[in-house]
Write an enzyme that holds these catalytic residues in place. Structure first.
Site, PDB file in Angstrom:
ATOM      1  N   HIS A 130       0.961 -11.874   2.327  1.00 20.22           N
ATOM      2  CA  HIS A 130       2.361 -11.557   2.011  1.00 20.22           C
ATOM      3  C   HIS A 130       3.262 -12.650   2.578  1.00 20.22           C
ATOM      4  CE1 HIS A 130       2.742 -10.445   6.194  1.00 20.22           C
ATOM      5  NE2 HIS A 130       1.734  -9.594   6.068  1.00 20.22           N
TER       6      HIS A 130
HETATM    7  P1  TYD Z   1       0.878  -5.295   7.627  1.00 16.98           P
HETATM    8  O1  TYD Z   1       2.000  -6.132   8.123  1.00 16.98           O
HETATM    9  O2  TYD Z   1       0.813  -4.980   6.173  1.00 16.98           O
HETATM   10  O3  TYD Z   1      -0.502  -5.935   8.095  1.00 16.98           O
HETATM   11  P2  TYD Z   1      -1.077  -7.395   7.848  1.00 16.98           P
HETATM   12  O4  TYD Z   1      -0.062  -8.153   7.084  1.00 16.98           O
HETATM   13  O5  TYD Z   1      -1.282  -7.954   9.198  1.00 16.98           O
HETATM   14  O6  TYD Z   1      -2.368  -7.256   7.154  1.00 16.98           O
HETATM   15  O7  TYD Z   1       0.888  -3.934   8.468  1.00 16.98           O
HETATM   16  C1  TYD Z   1      -0.126  -2.967   8.339  1.00 16.98           C
HETATM   17  C2  TYD Z   1       0.493  -1.590   8.559  1.00 16.98           C
HETATM   18  O8  TYD Z   1       1.084  -1.495   9.865  1.00 16.98           O
HETATM   19  C3  TYD Z   1       1.588  -1.269   7.563  1.00 16.98           C
HETATM   20  O9  TYD Z   1       1.425   0.089   7.152  1.00 16.98           O
HETATM   21  C4  TYD Z   1       2.867  -1.365   8.343  1.00 16.98           C
HETATM   22  C5  TYD Z   1       2.453  -1.112   9.771  1.00 16.98           C
HETATM   23  N1  TYD Z   1       3.251  -1.916  10.717  1.00 16.98           N
HETATM   24  C6  TYD Z   1       4.274  -1.304  11.446  1.00 16.98           C
HETATM   25  O10 TYD Z   1       4.557  -0.100  11.304  1.00 16.98           O
HETATM   26  N2  TYD Z   1       4.983  -2.054  12.335  1.00 16.98           N
HETATM   27  C7  TYD Z   1       4.740  -3.380  12.525  1.00 16.98           C
HETATM   28  O11 TYD Z   1       5.400  -4.043  13.358  1.00 16.98           O
HETATM   29  C8  TYD Z   1       3.696  -4.005  11.742  1.00 16.98           C
HETATM   30  C9  TYD Z   1       3.393  -5.469  11.875  1.00 16.98           C
HETATM   31  C10 TYD Z   1       2.974  -3.230  10.863  1.00 16.98           C
END
Ligand code: TYD
Length: 137
Positions: free
Chosen positions: A52
């Site tokens: 992303h």
């Molecule tokens: P995401 O940022 O999509 O993970 P990555 O990009 O590292 O694979 O986050 C995964 C899940 O965690 C998503 O449901 C959102 C949650 N999340 C939070 O609630 N707070 C945060 O600060 C982060 C980074 C993620």
């Protein structure tokens, strides 16, 4: 944002026979105020994280333990950075597509972020990411 605005930042290293110590402060060692931190751990072999871009959020990522690769893509150019030491990290400005891969066993990714968590700041669709860039240029 262009990929060459992402950069490896070397952190202070206090070498000590008792064990080494490194640190960073917002707006001093990294170019933004730290609003949030999170970490990624227990990644099963072969998994990828990320995939992303953020509209506003800037990040600084350190491999506190083990190693992994950060693959950046600004829609024009791709670059891979390998992180494997706890005394440097990568600064990623907003507007860059990224994913993380090749996590070693027991690796620990520590991330400092410039904004609160906000799902609407994410661009999770790569074709939408590319069309946003086209619209801006
Ligand atoms: P995401 O940022 O999509 O993970 P990555 O990009 O590292 O694979 O986050 C995964 C899940 O965690 C998503 O449901 C959102 C949650 N999340 C939070 O609630 N707070 C945060 O600060 C982060 C980074 C993620």
């Amino acid at each position: 944002m262009k990929i060459d605005q992402a950069s490896i930042i070397q952190l202070p290293k206090m070498l000590d026979q008792r064990g080494n110590l490194s640190f960073f402060e917002g707006n001093k060692h990294i170019p933004f105020d730290i609003r949030r931190t999170y970490w990624i751990y227990d990644v099963p072999g072969g998994e990828m994280r990320g995939g992303h871009s953020y509209s506003k959020n800037e990040e600084f990522i350190v491999a506190l333990s083990g190693s992994f690769d950060i693959v950046l893509d600004d829609g024009n150019e791709k670059k891979t950075f390998s992180l494997n030491r706890s005394y440097y990290g990568i600064y990623i400005p907003n507007g860059i597509w990224r994913h993380m891969e090749n996590f070693s066993t027991n690796s620990l990714a520590f991330i400092a972020a410039s904004t609160d968590y906000n799902e609407s700041d994410y661009v999770r669709d790569y074709s939408k990411y590319l069309s946003n860039i086209d619209a801006k240029s």
